[in-house]
Design an enzyme around this catalytic site. Structure first.
Site, short mmCIF file in Angstrom:
data_model
loop_
_atom_site.label_atom_id
_atom_site.label_comp_id
_atom_site.label_asym_id
_atom_site.label_seq_id
_atom_site.Cartn_x
_atom_site.Cartn_y
_atom_site.Cartn_z
N ARG A 1 61.64 -20.88 95.11
CA ARG A 1 62.50 -22.05 94.93
C ARG A 1 61.67 -23.30 95.20
O ARG A 1 60.86 -23.32 96.15
CB ARG A 1 63.70 -22.03 95.89
CG ARG A 1 64.83 -21.10 95.51
CD ARG A 1 65.57 -21.56 94.24
NE ARG A 1 66.64 -20.65 93.88
CZ ARG A 1 66.55 -19.60 93.07
NH1 ARG A 1 65.40 -19.31 92.51
NH2 ARG A 1 67.60 -18.86 92.80
N GLU B 1 63.93 -29.60 89.52
CA GLU B 1 63.96 -28.95 88.21
C GLU B 1 65.31 -29.07 87.49
O GLU B 1 65.38 -28.95 86.27
CB GLU B 1 63.59 -27.47 88.34
CG GLU B 1 64.63 -26.62 89.04
CD GLU B 1 64.24 -25.13 89.08
OE1 GLU B 1 63.12 -24.83 89.53
OE2 GLU B 1 65.07 -24.30 88.68
N HIS C 1 60.87 -21.96 85.28
CA HIS C 1 61.79 -20.98 85.86
C HIS C 1 62.02 -19.80 84.92
O HIS C 1 63.16 -19.45 84.59
CB HIS C 1 63.12 -21.65 86.24
CG HIS C 1 63.73 -21.02 87.46
ND1 HIS C 1 64.28 -21.74 88.50
CD2 HIS C 1 63.86 -19.71 87.82
CE1 HIS C 1 64.73 -20.91 89.42
NE2 HIS C 1 64.48 -19.68 89.03
P1 NAD Z 1 64.94 -10.77 99.57
O1 NAD Z 1 66.16 -11.24 100.27
O2 NAD Z 1 64.82 -9.34 99.17
O3 NAD Z 1 63.65 -11.14 100.43
C1 NAD Z 1 63.47 -12.37 101.07
C2 NAD Z 1 62.54 -12.17 102.25
O4 NAD Z 1 62.30 -13.45 102.84
C3 NAD Z 1 63.14 -11.25 103.33
O5 NAD Z 1 62.21 -10.26 103.71
C4 NAD Z 1 63.41 -12.21 104.49
O6 NAD Z 1 63.27 -11.61 105.77
C5 NAD Z 1 62.33 -13.27 104.24
N1 NAD Z 1 62.62 -14.51 104.94
C6 NAD Z 1 63.84 -15.06 105.22
N2 NAD Z 1 63.69 -16.18 105.94
C7 NAD Z 1 62.36 -16.33 106.14
C8 NAD Z 1 61.59 -17.28 106.83
N3 NAD Z 1 62.16 -18.31 107.49
N4 NAD Z 1 60.25 -17.14 106.84
C9 NAD Z 1 59.65 -16.10 106.18
N5 NAD Z 1 60.35 -15.15 105.52
C10 NAD Z 1 61.68 -15.26 105.50
O7 NAD Z 1 64.82 -11.73 98.30
P2 NAD Z 1 64.06 -11.43 96.93
O8 NAD Z 1 64.95 -10.69 96.00
O9 NAD Z 1 62.71 -10.89 97.24
O10 NAD Z 1 63.93 -12.92 96.34
C11 NAD Z 1 63.17 -13.91 97.00
C12 NAD Z 1 63.47 -15.26 96.35
O11 NAD Z 1 62.94 -15.27 95.02
C13 NAD Z 1 64.96 -15.55 96.17
O12 NAD Z 1 65.52 -16.13 97.33
C14 NAD Z 1 64.96 -16.53 95.01
O13 NAD Z 1 64.95 -17.85 95.52
C15 NAD Z 1 63.64 -16.26 94.30
N6 NAD Z 1 63.83 -15.79 92.91
C16 NAD Z 1 63.22 -16.49 91.90
C17 NAD Z 1 63.36 -16.07 90.59
C18 NAD Z 1 62.68 -16.79 89.44
O14 NAD Z 1 63.02 -16.54 88.26
N7 NAD Z 1 61.71 -17.66 89.68
C19 NAD Z 1 64.16 -14.95 90.29
C20 NAD Z 1 64.76 -14.26 91.36
C21 NAD Z 1 64.59 -14.68 92.67
#
Ligand code: NAD
Length: 333
Positions: free
Chosen positions: A236, A265, A297
């Protein structure tokens, strides 16, 4: 159930209609092209459900407007829900459902694509060869094998990313509040963020945008960076303080930047603005750097992911329509 679908593109229509045809319960989807904002919220009047995407604005004001029109369900076609005011949704008795995992591999693979593109300067090489310029000056890269890759957030996407990076022969560091057993098995070493930033040749962000991670990469944390490192953000835009990153690019502290997300964005991405003058000077400045690659994105954008998003969205709406508890409900923590 009647569902108002906002931010509709042709691909949303196609995949949602296919999933609806395959579903036991059929729903009436009405597709709207505009983003959901206070101005477009009246389109959803008398719809018990709305279906929203990443840049739809679900502020308290918008939710109040939707609730007054009879909307009870917000079905997100995304994993992230940082644009939803969850406290307001709870107060208004609205249910918010999301798609927690549709293709973590799609996002992880795109992060790797950005790394390869920046490292081997494929964006420049492609244009050069098309212009019959076969010089290699300025295209020098480095072997990923043996380099150190730091992963911030080792959830579903971070784990997939770690698996691919491991295949390249990279040393893996990670920073997360929780250690993922599968990452430990891969040989990932968990460290604090400053240590990760200081030791990594490539840093890839995969944590969610929450108050604790807003501007996680800022002028202070960038001080720790290994000079010339590469930063990749497919998570994000708000994880990065863009002005601080621009200063780090200018000083050479940051060697490369690859982003699929950008804090502002909302006004740019998912639209064809090729005939307009972009008013966002920060974005235009970022575009001017030779060592910055921006995609709009698209990390999630594979046919596998779109099919999964549509199927899970349908199953979420079915659960709500049947009054069943839904595992994909998001609530304020
Ligand atoms: P997830 O919930 O499986 O994993 C997120 C991880 O971040 C977890 O392990 C959590 O413990 C960790 N986390 C939480 N707070 C934290 C902190 N303060 N410091 C460090 N780590 C921390 O999520 P995911 O499915 O792996 O997705 C991650 C992110 O990817 C989503 O939140 C979303 O914003 C982004 N995303 C982007 C796209 C894209 O098209 N660009 C698509 C899907 C998801």
């Amino acid at each position: 159930m009647k569902v108002a679908v906002f931010s509709t593109k042709n691909y949303d229509r196609e995949f949602l209609q296919t999933a609806n045809q395959q579903s036991d319960n059929k729903h009436e989807f009405v597709f709207f092209e505009p983003r959901l904002t206070l101005e477009t919220a009246p389109l959803a009047a008398e719809f018990p459900a709305i279906c929203a995407f990443i840049n739809d604005r679900l502020s308290a004001e918008v939710l109040e407007h939707l609730a007054s029109g009879g909307t009870k369900l917000i079905a997100l076609r995304s994993a992230g829900y940082d644009r939803v005011d969850l406290a307001a949704a709870a107060r208004l008795g609205m249910t918010v459902l999301h798609v927690p995992a549709y293709s973590p591999r799609a996002v992880a693979e795109h992060a790797i694509a950005l790394i390869l593109m920046l490292n081997r300067k494929l964006y420049r090489a492609y244009n050069r060869v098309r212009d019959d310029n076969f010089s290699l000056e300025g295209l020098l890269g480095f072997d990923l094998h043996g380099s150190t890759v730091g992963i911030v957030g080792t959830g579903k996407i971070g784990l997939c990313f770690a698996e691919i990076a491991k295949g390249f022969g990279c040393h893996l560091l990670a920073y997360d509040l929780h250690q993922h057993p599968a990452c430990l098995e891969l040989g990932v070493k968990y460290v604090e963020l400053p240590e990760l930033l200081a030791a990594s040749d490539v840093i890839s962000l995969h944590c969610p945008l929450i108050p604790a991670t807003h501007h996680l990469i800022n002028s202070e944390s960038l001080q720790h960076l290994k000079p010339g490192a590469m930063l990749i953000n497919t998570s994000r835009g708000g994880l990065i303080d863009t002005s601080a990153v621009i200063q780090a690019l200018k000083s050479g502290k940051l060697g490369y930047l690859g982003i699929d997300v950008y804090e502002q964005e909302e006004e740019l991405f998912f639209e064809d603005l090729s005939n307009t003058v972009i008013q966002d000077d920060t974005f235009q400045l970022l575009q001017s750097f030779p060592n910055v690659v921006i995609t709009a994105h698209q990390a999630f954008f594979t046919r596998n992911a779109l099919a999964n998003i549509a199927q899970t969205t349908l199953s979420n709406i079915n659960d709500f329509a049947e009054g069943k508890p839904c595992a994909n409900q998001v609530k304020e923590s």
